[in-house]
Design a protein around this motif. Structure first.
Motif, PDB file in Angstrom:
ATOM      1  N   TYR A  57      -3.628   5.080  -1.081  1.00 33.66           N
ATOM      2  CA  TYR A  57      -4.478   5.873  -0.200  1.00 33.66           C
ATOM      3  C   TYR A  57      -4.190   7.370  -0.262  1.00 33.66           C
ATOM      4  CZ  TYR A  57      -5.803   1.411   1.826  1.00 33.66           C
ATOM      5  OH  TYR A  57      -6.283   0.145   2.004  1.00 33.66           O
TER       6      TYR A  57
ATOM      7  N   HIS B 191       1.311   5.448   0.447  1.00 32.93           N
ATOM      8  CA  HIS B 191       0.770   6.603   1.165  1.00 32.93           C
ATOM      9  C   HIS B 191       1.661   7.818   0.913  1.00 32.93           C
ATOM     10  CE1 HIS B 191      -1.993   4.140   3.747  1.00 32.93           C
ATOM     11  NE2 HIS B 191      -1.074   3.219   3.513  1.00 32.93           N
TER      12      HIS B 191
ATOM     13  N   ASN C 115      -8.053   3.149  -2.793  1.00 32.46           N
ATOM     14  CA  ASN C 115      -9.018   3.529  -1.765  1.00 32.46           C
ATOM     15  C   ASN C 115      -8.890   5.020  -1.446  1.00 32.46           C
ATOM     16  OD1 ASN C 115     -10.174   0.877  -0.917  1.00 32.46           O
ATOM     17  ND2 ASN C 115      -8.014   0.419  -0.689  1.00 32.46           N
TER      18      ASN C 115
ATOM     19  N   HIS D  33      -4.764   8.721   4.783  1.00 27.27           N
ATOM     20  CA  HIS D  33      -4.636   7.821   5.937  1.00 27.27           C
ATOM     21  C   HIS D  33      -3.309   8.076   6.656  1.00 27.27           C
ATOM     22  CE1 HIS D  33      -8.083   5.011   5.259  1.00 27.27           C
ATOM     23  NE2 HIS D  33      -8.000   5.550   4.054  1.00 27.27           N
TER      24      HIS D  33
ATOM     25  N   TRP E 161      -3.001  10.988  -5.276  1.00 25.27           N
ATOM     26  CA  TRP E 161      -3.574   9.688  -5.619  1.00 25.27           C
ATOM     27  C   TRP E 161      -2.679   8.964  -6.616  1.00 25.27           C
ATOM     28  CZ3 TRP E 161      -6.972   7.614  -2.640  1.00 25.27           C
ATOM     29  CH2 TRP E 161      -7.956   8.383  -2.008  1.00 25.27           C
TER      30      TRP E 161
ATOM     31  N   GLU F 123       0.834  -1.199   0.000  1.00 25.08           N
ATOM     32  CA  GLU F 123       0.000   0.000   0.000  1.00 25.08           C
ATOM     33  C   GLU F 123       0.871   1.252   0.000  1.00 25.08           C
ATOM     34  OE1 GLU F 123      -3.789  -1.919   2.417  1.00 25.08           O
ATOM     35  OE2 GLU F 123      -2.525  -0.389   3.389  1.00 25.08           O
TER      36      GLU F 123
END
Length: 258
Positions: free
Chosen positions: A215, A170, A258, A219, A185, A168
């Motif tokens: 994310y 970030h 997400n 987040h 994004w 993931e």
């Protein structure tokens, strides 16, 4: 009505009750022969299906369900054994994940990057968070030259087990408006997908084990109030998922933003 007729009627009622009892006996006898016939079959799965159907019957005959052919255990006992086997598998998997966590912690400390490699374990598996600019420069999604050796070492440890891996991306909250990355994004997506592509192309990592998420800035682990905090939020999370957690996440190989 005369007494003679009443007596004749009572005898007729008793006869009908005897026929009902006889019918019950014939039904139970049929069930016994049906079970014996099923026991003579080698297909244990079909027998269990038959046993389950009779187990749902209330009243007479329910106690006639016998163990499956070749087994001394009752169906209820088989379910218990299956539960114990499942628990043993979970414990074995947990032990392997703990070993991976310890190896990653040892590696990070020996390499002197333990401040930027945060490793923890929870019910979902082992989560390795890489912060700062170890993998990517600020505002960029190209792997740093020095990052490739770290990735090689990390995934050599991860590859000692066959659990699914989710990566993931970030970012911090600093806006980015470039032709390549119009927003955070796109930047977070590019970082996670570039890492996955590198693993597949360079190390032949099994793509079926991989999934990806992005994310953006939404987040953060700490408030984006200073440079130190923003460095913590610029991170890539490498999640070694337990089999149970993986079944509740997107299917491996799917990219999800997400």
């Amino acid at each position: 009505m005369s007494r003679k007729k009443q007596k004749h009627h009572e005898e007729h009622v008793n006869l009908e009750r005897w026929l009902v009892s006889y019918a019950d006996f014939i039904t139970l006898l049929f069930v016994v022969f049906l079970i014996l016939f099923a026991m003579s079959s080698i297909d244990n799965r079909k027998f269990q299906a038959l046993a389950q159907s009779f187990r749902n019957i209330k009243g007479s005959g329910a106690s006639l369900i016998l163990p499956a052919p070749g087994s001394a255990a009752t169906p209820k006992a088989n379910v218990g054994a299956s539960g114990k086997n499942q628990q043993a598998k979970l414990e074995e998997e947990k032990k392997k994940l703990e070993e991976v966590k310890k190896k990653l912690e040892k590696y990070a400390k020996e390499r002197g990057i333990d401040k930027n490699l945060n490793i923890n374990m929870d019910k979902n598996g082992v989560n390795l968070t890489v912060t700062g600019t170890i993998l990517f420069a600020n505002g960029d999604a190209s792997l740093q030259p020095a990052a490739k050796a770290i990735i090689k070492d990390i995934f050599k440890i991860i590859n000692t087990i066959d659990n699914p891996v989710r990566i993931e991306g970030h970012t911090d909250n600093k806006p980015i408006h470039t032709a390549q990355y119009p927003s955070n994004w796109e930047l977070s997506t590019a970082r996670s997908t570039n890492l996955i592509r590198y693993l597949i192309e360079e190390y032949k990592f099994n793509p079926a084990r991989l999934s990806v998420g992005a994310y953006g800035e939404y987040h953060p682990v700490v408030p984006n109030t200073n440079d130190a905090n923003r460095a913590k939020n610029r991170r890539v999370e490498i999640m070694i998922l337990s089999k149970e957690a993986a079944s509740q996440n997107p299917q491996s190989g799917e990219a999800k933003v997400n």
